[in-house]
Write a protein that holds these residues in place. Structure first.
Motif, PDB file in Angstrom:
ATOM      1  N   GLU A   5       0.378  -0.757  -0.202  1.00 51.90           N
ATOM      2  CA  GLU A   5      -0.305  -0.425  -0.124  1.00 51.90           C
ATOM      3  C   GLU A   5       0.610   0.813   0.282  1.00 51.90           C
ATOM      4  N   SER A  31       1.268   4.018  -3.301  1.00 52.40           N
ATOM      5  CA  SER A  31       0.558   5.747  -2.679  1.00 52.40           C
ATOM      6  C   SER A  31       1.887   5.910  -3.523  1.00 52.40           C
ATOM      7  N   LYS A  33       4.133   8.742  -5.483  1.00 50.28           N
ATOM      8  CA  LYS A  33       3.756   9.513  -6.441  1.00 50.28           C
ATOM      9  C   LYS A  33       4.279   9.120  -7.881  1.00 50.28           C
TER      10      LYS A  33
END
Length: 296
Positions: free
Chosen positions: A108, A112, A114
């Motif tokens: 996760e 996340s 960028k």
């Protein structure tokens, strides 16, 4: 008359599935047919079909065709950037080699970061894509038809203007023919006077040389040949204006012939009245030629 102009504008809207678009076509003067297409990326394969449609409807003109396409209902779906992900995982692996552990190096946490996940449109199936391109091509054909209609409407106005200018050329040609300076009697008197002046200046001229000079003076004085050619050009211009074929190039050439005869008429004119008619002829012919540049 079926004259067509090279100037026109057309806009056509369309929709297919979740896509909406509009075509805008603008046409201006050109020596040949030059179609310039502005298409969204990925639609270049349609160009041969679009050009064939335009060539079937128009023969001359610079045509700019612009396609604006939007997808109203295209759902944005997340897409994994494989290259960025590989770079992130390689960096995490190197840190672990140095006994450095990241507390958020879970799946996760990595997702996340960028650039790992990107927003993208749902992939379009081959059938949907083919249906969209077919609709776009059909819409372009409709836009070309509308543009041709606009050019025909402009051509009808242009034809009335050109017919009026050709009629004025015919009237001026008639005025020149009826001018006393163009009559046979006036030419004989003028030639007689010129021969007498020639003999006075060179009394020793032999008969052969005198005949040559007299013939040259007669040729310079006679404008009937130019008037006859102007009359023939008027008839030819009317035939071209009534033609069902593109006649812009031939009309342009004919205006050059008109101008040549008007120039010769002015150079031969022996009095002010005939010179005035010749100058007005040149003015009308210049106006005619300017308008002819708009004819397909």
């Amino acid at each position: 008359m079926s004259l067509s102009s090279m100037t026109g504008f057309a806009r056509v809207e369309g929709a297919e599935g979740g896509a909406r678009w509009h075509w805008e076509l603008r046409s201006v003067n050109g020596k040949g047919l030059d179609l310039r297409l502005r298409l969204p990326p990925g639609f270049e394969a349609m160009e041969p079909k679009l050009k064939a449609i335009a060539q079937g409807a128009m023969k001359r003109g610079n045509v700019q065709a612009n396609l604006q396409l939007t997808r109203e209902n295209a759902a944005n779906v997340p897409r994994l950037n494989e290259d960025v992900l590989k770079g992130v995982l390689a960096a995490v692996s190197r840190l672990r080699d140095h006994q450095i552990y990241l507390t958020d190096s879970t799946a996760e946490g990595i997702l996340s970061l960028k650039g790992v996940m990107e927003a993208g449109e749902a992939e379009e199936g081959e059938e949907a894509r083919a249906a969209l391109e077919e609709a776009l091509v059909a819409s372009f054909a409709e836009a070309v038809k509308a543009l041709a209609s606009a050019r025909d409407e402009e051509g009808a106005k242009l034809a009335a203007l050109l017919e009026g200018q050709v009629k004025r050329i015919e009237e001026l040609t008639g005025e020149a023919a009826a001018s006393p300076a163009a009559s046979a009697e006036a030419m004989r008197e003028r030639l007689k006077r010129q021969v007498e002046e020639l003999l006075g200046a060179s009394p020793a001229l032999n008969e052969e040389r005198l005949a040559q000079e007299a013939a040259l003076l007669a040729t310079k004085a006679d404008v009937r040949e130019e008037l006859d050619r102007l009359g023939a050009h008027v008839e030819q211009a009317r035939d071209l204006l009534a033609s069902d074929e593109p006649v812009g190039r031939r009309l342009d050439f004919l205006t050059q012939e008109f101008n040549r005869e008007a120039n010769t008429l002015c150079s031969k004119a022996a009095d002010v009245a005939l010179t005035r008619i010749g100058l007005e002829l040149k003015t009308v012919i210049d106006q005619l030629r300017e308008q002819v540049q708009n004819v397909e």
